[in-house]
Write a protein that holds these residues in place. Structure first.
Motif, PDB file in Angstrom:
ATOM      1  N   HIS A  94       0.826  -1.206   0.000  1.00 36.19           N
ATOM      2  CA  HIS A  94       0.000   0.000   0.000  1.00 36.19           C
ATOM      3  C   HIS A  94       0.863   1.260   0.000  1.00 36.19           C
ATOM      4  N   ASN A  97       2.271   1.873  -3.384  1.00 35.35           N
ATOM      5  CA  ASN A  97       1.221   2.317  -4.303  1.00 35.35           C
ATOM      6  C   ASN A  97       0.684   3.705  -3.957  1.00 35.35           C
ATOM      7  N   ASP A  99      -0.942   4.486  -1.233  1.00 37.16           N
ATOM      8  CA  ASP A  99      -2.233   4.338  -0.563  1.00 37.16           C
ATOM      9  C   ASP A  99      -2.076   4.687   0.917  1.00 37.16           C
ATOM     10  N   SER A 101      -3.937   4.033   3.305  1.00 42.38           N
ATOM     11  CA  SER A 101      -4.374   2.979   4.222  1.00 42.38           C
ATOM     12  C   SER A 101      -3.191   2.178   4.760  1.00 42.38           C
ATOM     13  N   THR A 129       4.948   7.586   3.836  1.00 44.16           N
ATOM     14  CA  THR A 129       3.519   7.637   3.515  1.00 44.16           C
ATOM     15  C   THR A 129       2.887   8.943   3.982  1.00 44.16           C
TER      16      THR A 129
END
Length: 305
Positions: A94, A97, A99, A101, A129
């Protein structure tokens, strides 16, 4: 410990009464929520159309809120039951990518498996992130944790770099937050000073100069304003700050010229000449040096009279 309510609604209807109140509490430092809903309903059929619509709208909001709280609690509990390897691989995928989450999986891994061999990488993934989603405060919080737990890690150059650009990314060239700018400047300096041979040191040089110029520019703007107000003492204080604190900035020639002009207007010709000499010796080809010479020429003509 239960925190204060984050949601509280109360409706009173004239003649026929409807009281709906709901309070959603969130547990401190957890992603679990619970909601208690109490309602007393009078004769619904006798309510006006507007009140019926309002009542149904509020009930829909509460239904969605309850579902969201239950879903969040269930998802968090399910993540905690997953094996460490699964949490790491899913969180890694994630994060790669882009993401957001990924934070849920990474937090669950830290909570359930604090001694996992992946923990250091988890903190690095959290920093990355948060940063790519512009959650700079969260990124800086993760960086602080990493610095606390892994101060001698070979990944420290990367972490120091992420710290510097997390501060720098919050700067607005039109409205500079001096506190954030100072922190960015210090963080850039740390990368260049402590990790000069790293790839990150080369990248932060331009950002360091940019931040330096932003801070110097703020001082110059204020100093020019004071000059227009004929407050020479306050203006000179700002221009001298540029010379003392931001001597690598692009505003040094102008600051020297402004000091020549300010001292000239105060009649302190010796100081005006002193700053003019420094300007001529170091920035002879600039427009500011030419302007300073014009001021000195006027002073010379006046003294001859």
């Amino acid at each position: 410990m239960i925190q204060s309510p984050t949601l509280l609604l109360h409706i009173n209807v004239t003649y026929e009464w409807v009281v709906i109140s709901g309070v959603c509490y969130f547990r401190q430092n957890q992603r679990m929520a619970c909601m208690r809903l109490y309602y007393k309903l009078g004769n619904f059929m006798y309510l006006s159309s507007n009140n019926k619509i309002a009542l149904l709208f509020i009930l829909c909001i509460f239904t969605l809120s309850i579902s969201s709280c239950r879903s969040s609690k269930q998802d968090s509990e399910e993540l905690l039951l997953l094996p460490a390897e699964t949490l790491y691989n899913v969180g890694l995928q994630h994060a790669q990518n882009g993401d957001n989450s990924a934070i849920d999986e990474l937090d669950a891994l830290i909570a359930a498996y604090p001694f996992s061999p992946h923990i250091e990488d988890v903190y690095l993934l959290k920093i990355y992130t948060h940063f790519i989603h512009n959650n700079f405060d969260n990124a800086l919080a993760s960086i602080k944790n990493y610095e606390l737990f892994y101060p001698t890690s070979p990944n420290m150059p990367y972490v120091a770099y992420m710290k510097s650009i997390s501060y720098h990314s919050q700067l607005d060239s039109m409205r500079v937050d001096q506190g954030t700018a100072y922190k960015a400047l210090q963080a850039f300096y740390n990368v260049m000073y402590f990790y000069p041979d790293s790839a990150y040191a080369v990248d932060v040089v331009d950002k360091y100069r940019q931040t330096l110029n932003l801070l110097a520019m703020q001082e110059m703007i204020i100093g020019r304003f004071y000059m227009k107000q004929n407050n020479m003492i306050a203006a000179m204080g700002r221009f001298k700050s540029v010379l003392d604190l931001y001597d690598e900035s692009i505003f040094i020639p102008e600051a020297l010229y402004r000091l020549v002009a300010a001292y000239s207007r105060l009649g302190v010709t010796s100081q005006a000449h002193a700053y003019a000499e420094v300007l001529d010796a170091n920035f002879s080809d600039t427009q500011w040096n030419s302007k300073a010479k014009d001021i000195l020429a006027i002073l010379g003509n006046n003294s001859d009279k």
